[in-house]
Design an enzyme around this catalytic site. Structure first.
Site, PDB file in Angstrom:
ATOM      1  N   HIS A  11      25.611  42.093  63.479  1.00  0.00           N
ATOM      2  CA  HIS A  11      26.848  41.431  63.918  1.00  0.00           C
ATOM      3  C   HIS A  11      27.196  40.258  62.993  1.00  0.00           C
ATOM      4  CE1 HIS A  11      28.293  43.199  67.651  1.00  0.00           C
ATOM      5  NE2 HIS A  11      27.087  43.196  68.191  1.00  0.00           N
ATOM      6  N   GLY A  17      21.287  41.123  74.079  1.00  0.00           N
ATOM      7  CA  GLY A  17      21.534  40.237  72.944  1.00  0.00           C
ATOM      8  C   GLY A  17      23.007  39.941  72.774  1.00  0.00           C
ATOM      9  N   GLN A  37      30.587  37.443  68.613  1.00  0.00           N
ATOM     10  CA  GLN A  37      31.026  38.083  69.855  1.00  0.00           C
ATOM     11  C   GLN A  37      31.661  37.090  70.824  1.00  0.00           C
ATOM     12  OE1 GLN A  37      27.110  40.286  70.431  1.00  0.00           O
ATOM     13  NE2 GLN A  37      28.577  41.763  71.237  1.00  0.00           N
ATOM     14  N   HIS A  64      20.370  45.022  65.554  1.00  0.00           N
ATOM     15  CA  HIS A  64      21.737  45.109  66.081  1.00  0.00           C
ATOM     16  C   HIS A  64      22.435  43.744  65.999  1.00  0.00           C
ATOM     17  CE1 HIS A  64      24.626  46.761  69.251  1.00  0.00           C
ATOM     18  NE2 HIS A  64      24.917  45.476  69.230  1.00  0.00           N
ATOM     19  N   GLU A  65      21.727  42.697  66.434  1.00  0.00           N
ATOM     20  CA  GLU A  65      22.360  41.368  66.467  1.00  0.00           C
ATOM     21  C   GLU A  65      22.531  40.801  65.061  1.00  0.00           C
ATOM     22  OE1 GLU A  65      23.805  40.695  69.126  1.00  0.00           O
ATOM     23  OE2 GLU A  65      22.700  42.130  70.370  1.00  0.00           O
ATOM     24  N   CYS A  82      26.600  47.993  73.171  1.00  0.00           N
ATOM     25  CA  CYS A  82      27.050  46.683  72.693  1.00  0.00           C
ATOM     26  C   CYS A  82      28.036  46.110  73.694  1.00  0.00           C
ATOM     27  CB  CYS A  82      27.710  46.843  71.326  1.00  0.00           C
ATOM     28  SG  CYS A  82      28.293  45.300  70.627  1.00  0.00           S
ATOM     29  N   LEU A  83      27.880  44.818  73.998  1.00  0.00           N
ATOM     30  CA  LEU A  83      28.780  44.169  74.952  1.00  0.00           C
ATOM     31  C   LEU A  83      30.226  44.148  74.449  1.00  0.00           C
ATOM     32  CD1 LEU A  83      26.441  41.199  75.895  1.00  0.00           C
ATOM     33  CD2 LEU A  83      27.053  43.139  77.362  1.00  0.00           C
TER      34      LEU A  83
HETATM   35 CO    CO Z   1      26.472  44.227  69.878  1.00  0.00          CO
END
Ligand code: CO
Length: 157
Positions: free
Chosen positions: A134, A46, A51, A130-131, A88-89
């Site tokens: 953000h 995701g 991000q 999670h997304e 997480c990226l």
């Molecule tokens: Co993340």
């Protein structure tokens, strides 16, 4: 195909609350397309707009060959509890265990502007949570009860 740079932890953009998308115009659709390209290139599940430095409420998730494009997503229902590992990226050197609902129902607009509902359990429920976090400037690391070092290179095996 256009890849965008993924913002890394420490950048203040990741701590900001994103604004709703009032008009799904060509610019928003282009950002969505770039987010999908960037997500696929990253090997993650995701990616949220902040991000890639865009403070707007949109998220892309791809799991089991299903692509979710969520514009202005919000929770409709949450139920139960799970306590599993997330990564997480934007925080590539850590992973951690986070409490999340076991099942969530989310509503969001698609790129045509239509409101749809999506239900997820297990990993999909975690990805939705999670997304969506953000979009409110929340990183999972602030909720994790256990954090571990993570070497992204090991995922290549
Ligand atoms: Co993340």
């Amino acid at each position: 195909m256009a890849l965008r740079k993924i913002v890394q932890e420490g950048d203040p953009v990741l701590g900001k609350k994103c604004r709703p998308i009032t008009e799904i115009n060509d610019h928003i659709k282009m950002v969505l397309d770039d987010m999908i390209d960037t997500l696929r290139d990253s090997g993650g599940i995701g990616l949220a707009a902040p991000q890639v430095g865009i403070l707007r409420r949109m998220v892309v998730i791809e799991l089991d060959d299903v692509l979710y494009e969520l514009i202005n997503p919000e929770f409709v229902e949450t139920e139960g509890d799970q306590f599993e590992i997330e990564a997480c990226l934007s925080v590539p050197d850590l992973m951690g265990r986070v409490h999340r609902p076991a099942r969530v129902k989310v509503r969001a607009q698609n790129r045509e502007g239509e409101w749809k509902e999506y239900e997820g359990t297990d990993l999909l429920a975690r990805a939705f949570c999670h997304e969506l976090d953000h979009l409110d400037g929340i990183l999972y690391t602030s909720k994790a009860e256990e954090l571990y070092d993570h070497d992204p290179e090991e995922d290549e095996e």
